[in-house]
Design a protein around this motif. Structure first.
Motif, PDB file in Angstrom:
ATOM      1  N   LEU A  13      51.612  38.791  46.028  1.00 14.54           N
ATOM      2  CA  LEU A  13      50.971  39.211  44.785  1.00 14.54           C
ATOM      3  C   LEU A  13      49.708  38.389  44.659  1.00 14.54           C
ATOM      4  O   LEU A  13      49.753  37.159  44.718  1.00 14.54           O
ATOM      5  CB  LEU A  13      51.850  38.916  43.572  1.00 14.54           C
ATOM      6  CG  LEU A  13      52.967  39.858  43.226  1.00 14.54           C
ATOM      7  CD1 LEU A  13      53.595  39.429  41.904  1.00 14.54           C
ATOM      8  CD2 LEU A  13      52.508  41.287  43.153  1.00 14.54           C
ATOM      9  N   ILE A  14      48.609  39.060  44.493  1.00 13.93           N
ATOM     10  CA  ILE A  14      47.302  38.412  44.401  1.00 13.93           C
ATOM     11  C   ILE A  14      46.802  38.596  42.977  1.00 13.93           C
ATOM     12  O   ILE A  14      46.664  39.735  42.507  1.00 13.93           O
ATOM     13  CB  ILE A  14      46.320  39.062  45.401  1.00 13.93           C
ATOM     14  CG1 ILE A  14      46.887  38.984  46.821  1.00 13.93           C
ATOM     15  CG2 ILE A  14      44.942  38.429  45.292  1.00 13.93           C
ATOM     16  CD1 ILE A  14      46.247  39.958  47.791  1.00 13.93           C
ATOM     17  N   SER A  15      46.547  37.496  42.284  1.00  9.83           N
ATOM     18  CA  SER A  15      46.085  37.626  40.896  1.00  9.83           C
ATOM     19  C   SER A  15      44.667  38.177  40.876  1.00  9.83           C
ATOM     20  O   SER A  15      43.829  37.833  41.711  1.00  9.83           O
ATOM     21  CB  SER A  15      46.145  36.276  40.176  1.00  9.83           C
ATOM     22  OG  SER A  15      45.234  35.365  40.746  1.00  9.83           O
ATOM     23  N   MET A  16      44.420  39.056  39.936  1.00  9.13           N
ATOM     24  CA  MET A  16      43.091  39.643  39.780  1.00  9.13           C
ATOM     25  C   MET A  16      42.158  38.625  39.113  1.00  9.13           C
ATOM     26  O   MET A  16      42.616  37.765  38.344  1.00  9.13           O
ATOM     27  CB  MET A  16      43.188  40.923  38.944  1.00  9.13           C
ATOM     28  CG  MET A  16      43.912  42.052  39.666  1.00  9.13           C
ATOM     29  SD  MET A  16      42.999  42.649  41.102  1.00  9.13           S
ATOM     30  CE  MET A  16      41.729  43.606  40.275  1.00  9.13           C
ATOM     31  N   HIS A  26      44.122  32.690  39.735  1.00  6.69           N
ATOM     32  CA  HIS A  26      43.702  32.348  41.110  1.00  6.69           C
ATOM     33  C   HIS A  26      44.885  32.000  42.016  1.00  6.69           C
ATOM     34  O   HIS A  26      44.815  31.065  42.809  1.00  6.69           O
ATOM     35  CB  HIS A  26      42.696  31.193  41.120  1.00  6.69           C
ATOM     36  CG  HIS A  26      41.521  31.418  40.237  1.00  6.69           C
ATOM     37  ND1 HIS A  26      40.571  32.390  40.481  1.00  6.69           N
ATOM     38  CD2 HIS A  26      41.136  30.817  39.085  1.00  6.69           C
ATOM     39  CE1 HIS A  26      39.664  32.358  39.530  1.00  6.69           C
ATOM     40  NE2 HIS A  26      39.982  31.419  38.669  1.00  6.69           N
ATOM     41  N   THR A  27      45.968  32.756  41.904  1.00  6.96           N
ATOM     42  CA  THR A  27      47.138  32.463  42.730  1.00  6.96           C
ATOM     43  C   THR A  27      47.476  33.614  43.666  1.00  6.96           C
ATOM     44  O   THR A  27      47.107  34.763  43.439  1.00  6.96           O
ATOM     45  CB  THR A  27      48.396  32.181  41.875  1.00  6.96           C
ATOM     46  OG1 THR A  27      48.710  33.330  41.103  1.00  6.96           O
ATOM     47  CG2 THR A  27      48.211  30.953  41.008  1.00  6.96           C
ATOM     48  N   VAL A  28      48.210  33.237  44.709  1.00  6.87           N
ATOM     49  CA  VAL A  28      48.887  34.207  45.556  1.00  6.87           C
ATOM     50  C   VAL A  28      50.351  33.788  45.563  1.00  6.87           C
ATOM     51  O   VAL A  28      50.676  32.608  45.708  1.00  6.87           O
ATOM     52  CB  VAL A  28      48.264  34.301  46.975  1.00  6.87           C
ATOM     53  CG1 VAL A  28      48.304  32.993  47.709  1.00  6.87           C
ATOM     54  CG2 VAL A  28      48.925  35.384  47.796  1.00  6.87           C
ATOM     55  N   TRP A 149      47.590  42.413  38.990  1.00  9.35           N
ATOM     56  CA  TRP A 149      47.921  41.984  40.349  1.00  9.35           C
ATOM     57  C   TRP A 149      47.517  43.034  41.383  1.00  9.35           C
ATOM     58  O   TRP A 149      47.593  44.232  41.121  1.00  9.35           O
ATOM     59  CB  TRP A 149      49.430  41.794  40.516  1.00  9.35           C
ATOM     60  CG  TRP A 149      50.074  40.811  39.610  1.00  9.35           C
ATOM     61  CD1 TRP A 149      50.758  41.078  38.455  1.00  9.35           C
ATOM     62  CD2 TRP A 149      50.113  39.400  39.767  1.00  9.35           C
ATOM     63  NE1 TRP A 149      51.223  39.928  37.904  1.00  9.35           N
ATOM     64  CE2 TRP A 149      50.842  38.863  38.686  1.00  9.35           C
ATOM     65  CE3 TRP A 149      49.606  38.524  40.721  1.00  9.35           C
ATOM     66  CZ2 TRP A 149      51.079  37.508  38.523  1.00  9.35           C
ATOM     67  CZ3 TRP A 149      49.841  37.170  40.568  1.00  9.35           C
ATOM     68  CH2 TRP A 149      50.561  36.674  39.486  1.00  9.35           C
ATOM     69  N   LEU A 150      47.183  42.562  42.559  1.00  9.56           N
ATOM     70  CA  LEU A 150      47.131  43.367  43.769  1.00  9.56           C
ATOM     71  C   LEU A 150      48.354  42.964  44.582  1.00  9.56           C
ATOM     72  O   LEU A 150      48.839  41.833  44.451  1.00  9.56           O
ATOM     73  CB  LEU A 150      45.880  43.063  44.592  1.00  9.56           C
ATOM     74  CG  LEU A 150      44.530  43.441  44.005  1.00  9.56           C
ATOM     75  CD1 LEU A 150      43.410  42.878  44.869  1.00  9.56           C
ATOM     76  CD2 LEU A 150      44.423  44.950  43.896  1.00  9.56           C
TER      77      LEU A 150
END
Length: 189
Positions: A13-16, A26-28, A149-150
Motif C-alpha cells: 500500500l503506497i500512501s498518496m 509518505h509510507t509504504v 492509497w495505491l
C-alpha cells in the motif's frame, strides 16, 4: 449480489501525496492479511531511532547473547506499538510463532527469531518492526476508493534489499508512477 474485493495480501500500500495522517504519510505498507474481516500490514519505510541490540536489552534477553547483527527496528504502524513483528523470507524455521503470508514471506512474533538474527543465525532477509497497521472490515476498501492509497504486488527486493528511504518511490515505480509528479490535491473523476 455483493461485491467481493480481491485480497491485497502480499501487496504494498503506497500512501498518496495528499495523505496527511501522521501515521501513514509518505509510507509504504506490506499487507500480511486481508479478508472481509479487515486487513493487517507492516509499514516498511519508517526506521525508528532504535536498533536490535537495544530492543533485546529492553526485553531482558540473556546476557550471553553476542549481537553481531544490529539492524534497525521499524515503526510498523500505530496499533500495539510495544509488540514486535518480524517480516522475513520463508524458510524451514524453528521459531515459535510464525504465520506464513505467502510461499515466500512469513511473519514471526516470537522473541526467538530476534535472538537468532542478532547472533547471526537467523535469516538475513528480515525486517523487524514494533506495531502494525490495521483496518476494520471494509475500512481499507473505503480508503482506497477515497484515493488515499495505491496498491501493487509486493516486491521482495524492495522489501528486504533497498534502503528504507528508497522503498516508497521504488514501490510506486513498479506501477510506472513518479510520486513527485502527483498533486497533493485529492479529487474524483
Amino acid at each position: 449480489m455483493s461485491f467481493k474485493p480481491s485480497s491485497l495480501r502480499d501487496h504494498f500500500l503506497i500512501s498518496m501525496p495528499h495523505m496527511h495522517d501522521a501515521h501513514f504519510e509518505h509510507t509504504v505498507t506490506y499487507i500480511c492479511d486481508h479478508s472481509e474481516y479487515g486487513a493487517m500490514g507492516i509499514v516498511i519505510n519508517r526506521p525508528l531511532d532504535l536498533r536490535l541490540d537495544a530492543l533485546l536489552k529492553h526485553l531482558d534477553t540473556t546476557d550471553s547473547l553476542q549481537v553481531v547483527d544490529n539492524r534497525p527496528v521499524y515503526g510498523g504502524g500505530p496499533v500495539q506499538g510495544e509488540r514486535g513483528f518480524v517480516l522475513h523470507r520463508a524458510q524451514d524455521s524453528p521459531w515459535l510463532a510464525t504465520y506464513q503470508v505467502t510461499d515466500d514471506v512469513c511473519l514471526t512474533t516470537s522473541i526467538d527469531i530476534l535472538e537468532d538474527i542478532a547472533s547471526g543465525n537467523g535469516t538475513t532477509d528480515a525486517l523487524i518492526a514494533l506495531g502494525y497497521a490495521g483496518w476494520g472490515a471494509g475500512q481499507l476498501e473505503r480508503e482506497i476508493s477515497d484515493n488515499a492509497w495505491l496498491s501493487c504486488p509486493a516486491n521482495l527486493d524492495i522489501l528486504f534489499k533497498l534502503p528504507a528511504e528508497q522503498r516508497l518511490h521504488a514501490a510506486a515505480a513498479t506501477l510506472g508512477i513518479n510520486l513527485d509528479l502527483l498533486t497533493a490535491q485529492a479529487g474524483h473523476a
